[in-house]
Write a protein that holds these residues in place. Sequence first.
Motif, mmCIF file in Angstrom:
data_model
loop_
_atom_site.group_PDB
_atom_site.id
_atom_site.type_symbol
_atom_site.label_atom_id
_atom_site.label_comp_id
_atom_site.label_asym_id
_atom_site.label_seq_id
_atom_site.Cartn_x
_atom_site.Cartn_y
_atom_site.Cartn_z
ATOM 1 N N HIS A 242 0.788 -1.121 0.151
ATOM 2 C CA HIS A 242 0.081 -0.082 -0.046
ATOM 3 C C HIS A 242 0.931 1.097 -0.175
ATOM 4 O O HIS A 242 1.760 1.482 0.772
ATOM 5 N N ILE A 243 0.612 2.161 -1.001
ATOM 6 C CA ILE A 243 1.172 3.398 -0.986
ATOM 7 C C ILE A 243 0.257 4.705 -0.968
ATOM 8 O O ILE A 243 -0.713 4.695 -1.726
ATOM 9 N N HIS A 244 0.555 5.338 0.035
ATOM 10 C CA HIS A 244 -0.360 6.610 -0.083
ATOM 11 C C HIS A 244 0.243 7.530 -1.091
ATOM 12 O O HIS A 244 1.326 8.139 -0.588
ATOM 13 N N CYS B 17 -4.647 6.237 -2.896
ATOM 14 C CA CYS B 17 -3.934 5.214 -2.473
ATOM 15 C C CYS B 17 -3.522 4.274 -3.479
ATOM 16 O O CYS B 17 -4.563 4.139 -4.466
HETATM 17 NI NI NI Z 1 -3.318 5.138 1.567
#
Ligand code: NI
Length: 145
Positions: A93-95, A101
């Motif tokens: 998961h990458i913001h 996201c």
């Molecule tokens: Ni995120």
Amino acid sequence: MGKRKEAERFGVSFEPDLLKKFDREIAAAGYECRSEALRDLARQWLSSRQLKQGKGPAFGVLAIVFNHQRRQVSKRLTRLGHKFFAEVVTTVHIHLDEHNCLEALILRGKAQEIQQLADQMRALKGVEQGGIVLLELQRKEKKGG
Ligand code: NI
């Protein structure tokens, strides 16, 4: 060829920004109308799906972009992950920014099960983009083994 059937009409709603981009790109690609472009997209999609209905062991890498504030999308993604036969092996998961996201999910199962899970995830409201790479495992069988 049999008698040509009459085309059916149906209404499609697009967000204004998406429609603007779509119109610009289909014009650049030489389409004279939206219907023809949509028909081509539908044909491509249908033929790519036929490739993905295998029953052998497979892995999929699904990448989706979603707005985590919209409609409990994170919770719904998790619920889908638990509900399906295909298994979510791991996720990254990458913001991306304040709202969006990127999630990359490694999925394992039969090709068609992975495809189903990926389809449902992409279809969730709040999921704005999604793409999947599906790899069927080719096992070489040894003779006399
Ligand atoms: Ni995120």
